[in-house]
Motif scaffolding. Sequence first.
Motif, PDB file in Angstrom:
ATOM      1  N   ALA A  11       0.852  -1.187   0.000  1.00 44.73           N
ATOM      2  CA  ALA A  11       0.000   0.000   0.000  1.00 44.73           C
ATOM      3  C   ALA A  11       0.888   1.237   0.000  1.00 44.73           C
ATOM      4  N   ILE A  13       0.682   5.620   0.788  1.00 42.37           N
ATOM      5  CA  ILE A  13      -0.021   6.845   1.157  1.00 42.37           C
ATOM      6  C   ILE A  13       0.816   7.999   0.607  1.00 42.37           C
ATOM      7  N   TYR A  15       1.264  11.862   0.618  1.00 41.61           N
ATOM      8  CA  TYR A  15       0.872  12.993   1.461  1.00 41.61           C
ATOM      9  C   TYR A  15       0.792  14.269   0.625  1.00 41.61           C
ATOM     10  N   THR A  26       1.121   8.982   9.654  1.00 41.37           N
ATOM     11  CA  THR A  26       0.902   7.555   9.904  1.00 41.37           C
ATOM     12  C   THR A  26       2.045   6.995  10.736  1.00 41.37           C
ATOM     13  N   TYR A  98       0.792  -4.801   3.670  1.00 45.08           N
ATOM     14  CA  TYR A  98      -0.448  -4.880   4.438  1.00 45.08           C
ATOM     15  C   TYR A  98      -0.237  -5.438   5.839  1.00 45.08           C
ATOM     16  N   HIS A 102       0.359  -0.316  11.545  1.00 47.86           N
ATOM     17  CA  HIS A 102       0.371   1.117  11.290  1.00 47.86           C
ATOM     18  C   HIS A 102      -0.940   1.697  11.821  1.00 47.86           C
ATOM     19  N   VAL A 115      -4.545  13.067   1.635  1.00 43.12           N
ATOM     20  CA  VAL A 115      -3.667  12.009   1.136  1.00 43.12           C
ATOM     21  C   VAL A 115      -4.324  11.308  -0.054  1.00 43.12           C
ATOM     22  N   ASN A 117      -4.528   7.306  -1.217  1.00 42.52           N
ATOM     23  CA  ASN A 117      -4.216   5.931  -0.846  1.00 42.52           C
ATOM     24  C   ASN A 117      -4.184   5.070  -2.101  1.00 42.52           C
ATOM     25  N   ALA A 119      -2.884   0.953  -3.683  1.00 41.50           N
ATOM     26  CA  ALA A 119      -2.536  -0.412  -3.289  1.00 41.50           C
ATOM     27  C   ALA A 119      -2.178  -1.238  -4.520  1.00 41.50           C
ATOM     28  N   TRP A 132     -10.521   0.316  -1.408  1.00 46.59           N
ATOM     29  CA  TRP A 132     -10.669   0.675   0.007  1.00 46.59           C
ATOM     30  C   TRP A 132     -11.558   1.905   0.025  1.00 46.59           C
ATOM     31  N   THR A 137     -15.423   0.070   4.352  1.00 42.49           N
ATOM     32  CA  THR A 137     -14.396   0.057   5.380  1.00 42.49           C
ATOM     33  C   THR A 137     -14.942   0.488   6.734  1.00 42.49           C
TER      34      THR A 137
END
Length: 197
Positions: A11, A13, A15, A26, A98, A102, A115, A117, A119, A132, A137
């Motif tokens: 994954a 992220i 920023y 994170t 994964y 975190h 952000v 995200n 994957a 996601w 979720t």
Amino acid sequence: SSGINAEYGVAAIVYLADTGVTGGGTAVCKRESDNDELYQEPYINMPGLGGFSFYNNRKSAEQYFQEKHPEVAALRQKLYDREVIPVYRRGDVLLYRYDVWHRGTPVKPGHRRSVINLAWSARAAAEWNLCWNPAWTKWNYYGKGEGVLTRISPKQRALIGVPEPGHECWTEQRVRGFGARYPGLDVQPYLDKIKTT
């Protein structure tokens, strides 16, 4: 770590703001070895997983675990003791598997965490590594997802992205983790069709 199957995926992220200003960086916890006590499967010692109540802030979550599940609270304190919270700058990217512990951290009042995200997963997992999204979720952490997944059939689960029994992604360890994550789920159909070759 060599003990982790590549199917877990990666994954990212991205920023879009400086977390030194906004907060919300994170936190990550380094895995120290294949036998690291904090990285023993199944990974269910979190709010909203494995039958635990969901709390979306550290203080309430840890109070719940301390009162109801002190052994989980002790493990989680070790995670907090080891975690690192980098200060991410605009454009920084956090890449993580994964299976890495975190967590989000609080956003400062008057700011927001912006952000992107992303994957990626191995081909064997790609078909069931779904988007996601906030609806599924968030719903999943409050116990509603567990209720649905434990009552429907493997064929019905496949319609929402859970691989069917016999899919190459299922190992005994992964099936047992699936059952631990969703208490009451009948994992026998998945165990019965694990490919041994």
